[in-house]
Design a protein around this motif. Structure first.
Motif, short mmCIF file in Angstrom:
data_model
loop_
_atom_site.label_atom_id
_atom_site.label_comp_id
_atom_site.label_asym_id
_atom_site.label_seq_id
_atom_site.Cartn_x
_atom_site.Cartn_y
_atom_site.Cartn_z
N ARG A 1 38.68 -92.59 -60.11
CA ARG A 1 38.08 -93.00 -58.85
C ARG A 1 38.59 -92.06 -57.77
O ARG A 1 39.73 -92.16 -57.32
CB ARG A 1 38.46 -94.45 -58.53
N ALA A 2 37.73 -91.14 -57.37
CA ALA A 2 38.16 -90.11 -56.43
C ALA A 2 38.35 -90.69 -55.03
O ALA A 2 37.48 -91.40 -54.52
CB ALA A 2 37.12 -88.99 -56.39
N ALA A 3 39.48 -90.38 -54.43
CA ALA A 3 39.74 -90.80 -53.05
C ALA A 3 38.84 -90.01 -52.11
O ALA A 3 38.33 -88.94 -52.46
CB ALA A 3 41.21 -90.57 -52.71
N LYS A 4 38.61 -90.55 -50.94
CA LYS A 4 37.78 -89.86 -49.96
C LYS A 4 38.36 -88.49 -49.65
O LYS A 4 39.56 -88.34 -49.44
CB LYS A 4 37.69 -90.70 -48.68
N GLY B 1 44.19 -83.43 -54.61
CA GLY B 1 42.85 -83.69 -54.11
C GLY B 1 41.74 -82.96 -54.82
O GLY B 1 40.67 -82.73 -54.24
N ARG C 1 44.84 -83.68 -59.37
CA ARG C 1 44.40 -84.90 -58.66
C ARG C 1 45.32 -85.22 -57.51
O ARG C 1 44.88 -85.66 -56.44
CB ARG C 1 44.34 -86.07 -59.65
N GLU C 2 46.61 -85.01 -57.70
CA GLU C 2 47.58 -85.25 -56.62
C GLU C 2 47.34 -84.32 -55.44
O GLU C 2 47.77 -84.61 -54.32
CB GLU C 2 49.00 -85.07 -57.15
N THR D 1 38.30 -85.99 -51.80
CA THR D 1 38.63 -85.29 -53.04
C THR D 1 37.54 -84.28 -53.37
O THR D 1 36.35 -84.54 -53.23
CB THR D 1 38.75 -86.29 -54.21
N SER E 1 35.50 -82.79 -56.04
CA SER E 1 35.17 -83.23 -57.40
C SER E 1 34.22 -82.26 -58.10
O SER E 1 33.10 -82.01 -57.63
CB SER E 1 34.53 -84.62 -57.36
#
Length: 486
Positions: free
Chosen positions: A118-121, A439, A436-437, A123, A125
């Protein structure tokens, strides 16, 4: 009471009032026989017009939830809660987990979308290979809808035919003929995109051998469906111009297969386009071993350079051993769930019955909009614009990968993604966690493999990523990969 009412913009107010009052009755806050507030009083309590409340009370009475007493007002009907299923009796509960089929449990186990990242705002992708909605030709889609509705709107909103909307079927037959397909003895079935087409075909195939041979890696959705249908999967490795024919021949010699599944153009996930020469040799080999071929026409239209490469079903000539699955989902609009199966007419005769039993028919409205859009010559105009944009993004992504990522190999001849392979022993799952950490996310490649391999691979989808994010994201992936490599 009545203090938790909140209006939702865009929905008729009286319907919202009706639903709110009905909800109070269902949960028991308004009991049968209780007098309701006057229309004037409730309009003040809810902050809406009196006319909205009058209309809501009339609708509640029509539904049997209230009744009016002349000169006295409106009352809650006896049994209103029971009418809605709330009888006040002890609820009957089941543990559905013990009643699930093995297929349902396997489907959930294979459903990576449920457990996906679930990608944070904010991110960046690279996980999607869907088309860029900013390119969608909305004006011509709207025009196609209005034109088709004006011609036969009443028909389009009724039940359709399991086989499909005839004008679209006729158009697609001609479309496939222009790809070099010998249409003699062949027919076409419209489906809800590729996935339903693949599911219908697999369900119709006999299981004499119980096995399918395919490329390795391959389309993850196809892997899921083959497993759900109980097939063993034999994956054959890829070369730079497509499937390894020597390895495929050894696999065909080793055992029997019910069918083969191939993605010859802009292969998912490697992006490789099988060479014309290899397509001919592949079809000769499959004919020799009498193994029917399911061809996934994935992204065929997104060629950026070179001449058109005919699909396998065209390379098969007048033979009937290829089942072609087509869709415009990655080219046009995936929201219109329209795909097709092109195959031997006798097979289509049976697939039509399977389709009818499963979903009755594909949305006739969707089919008609697509037909009118195609008929107007819009596909060619759209593709010209889309190819130019995707080619630019492809070249930018390719250049960034070549500059920043310490890959062992990099593949992708066009389409909407690139496939990166690192040295043996490298973990792209570990890389994904570290990125991921920072972004940035991508698709780890092991999910595309049939045999648990591919831990050192990843897929980069660039179609929906802005230029600046492509530059920034790939630089982060490359820098992080170098750090993990030591």
């Amino acid at each position: 009471m009545f203090k938790d009412f909140r209006l939702i913009a865009g929905r008729p107010v009286y319907i919202q009032v009706k639903d709110y009052m009905k909800h109070l009755m269902i949960k028991g806050a308004l009991q049968g026989g209780r007098k309701l507030p006057s229309t004037r009083e409730l309009s003040t309590l809810l902050g809406v017009s009196r006319n909205s409340v009058i209309s809501a009370y009339e609708a509640l009475a029509d539904d049997g939830f209230t009744y009016a007493v002349q000169g006295q007002g409106s009352y809650v009907a006896q049994g209103a809660a029971a009418q809605a299923g709330n009888t006040g009796e002890a609820a009957w509960t089941l543990d559905w987990t013990v009643r699930l089929s093995s297929q349902a449990k396997l489907a959930e186990e294979l459903d990576i979308m449920k457990r996906g990242i679930r990608a944070a705002k904010g991110t960046i992708s690279f996980t999607s290979i869907a088309p860029d909605e900013s390119l969608f030709d909305l004006d011509n889609v709207k025009r196609a809808f209005l034109e088709r509705m004006a011609v036969e709107g009443n028909v389009l909103l009724n039940y359709g035919y399991a086989k499909g909307y005839k004008p679209l079927i006729d158009y697609l037959k001609q479309y496939m003929e222009h790809k070099g397909v010998d249409m003699r003895g062949k027919d076409l079935l419209i489906t809800n995109g590729f996935t339903e087409g693949f599911d219908v075909v697999l369900s119709a195939l006999g299981r004499k051998a119980g096995a399918v041979v395919c490329e390795n890696p391959t389309h993850h959705t196809a892997i899921k469906n083959m497993k759900l249908h109980g097939f063993e999967i034999a994956g054959v490795s890829m070369e730079r111009d497509g499937i390894h024919l020597g390895e495929l021949k050894r696999a065909l010699e080793a055992r029997e297969y019910d069918c083969a599944y191939f993605v010859p153009s802009y292969h998912n996930p490697t992006g490789i386009v099988m060479s014309p020469e290899k397509r001919q040799r592949l079809m000769k080999l499959m004919a020799e071993y009498k193994v029917p071929v399911i061809e996934d026409g994935f992204n065929e239209e997104l060629r950026y350079s070179g001449s058109h490469v005919a699909p396998l079903i065209a390379a098969a000539g007048g033979g009937n051993g290829v089942i072609y699955l087509g869709s415009f989902s990655k080219v046009l609009f995936p929201g219109l769930r329209v795909g097709w199966v092109l195959a031997d007419q006798e097979l289509i005769y049976y697939l039509e019955s399977v389709k009818r039993a499963r979903s009755i028919h594909t949305s006739t409205l969707d089919q008609s909009i697509l037909y009118q859009y195609l008929l107007g010559g819009n596909l060619e105009k759209y593709l010209k614009r889309a190819r130019a944009e995707y080619k630019r993004k492809y070249e930018l992504t390719l250049a960034c990968c070549q500059e920043h990522i310490p890959y062992a190999s990099l593949t992708g001849d066009g389409g909407l993604h690139l496939f990166v392979t690192f040295a043996d022993g490298f973990s792209t799952r570990e890389l994904l966690g570290a990125c991921r950490e920072q972004g940035v996310i991508f698709t780890a490649g092991d999910m595309f493999y049939t045999n648990g391999q591919g831990q050192n691979t990843l897929r980069l989808g660039f179609s929906r990523v802005a230029d600046g994010d492509i530059l920034k994201g790939i630089e982060i992936i490359g820098r992080t990969a170098r750090q993990l490599l030591g």
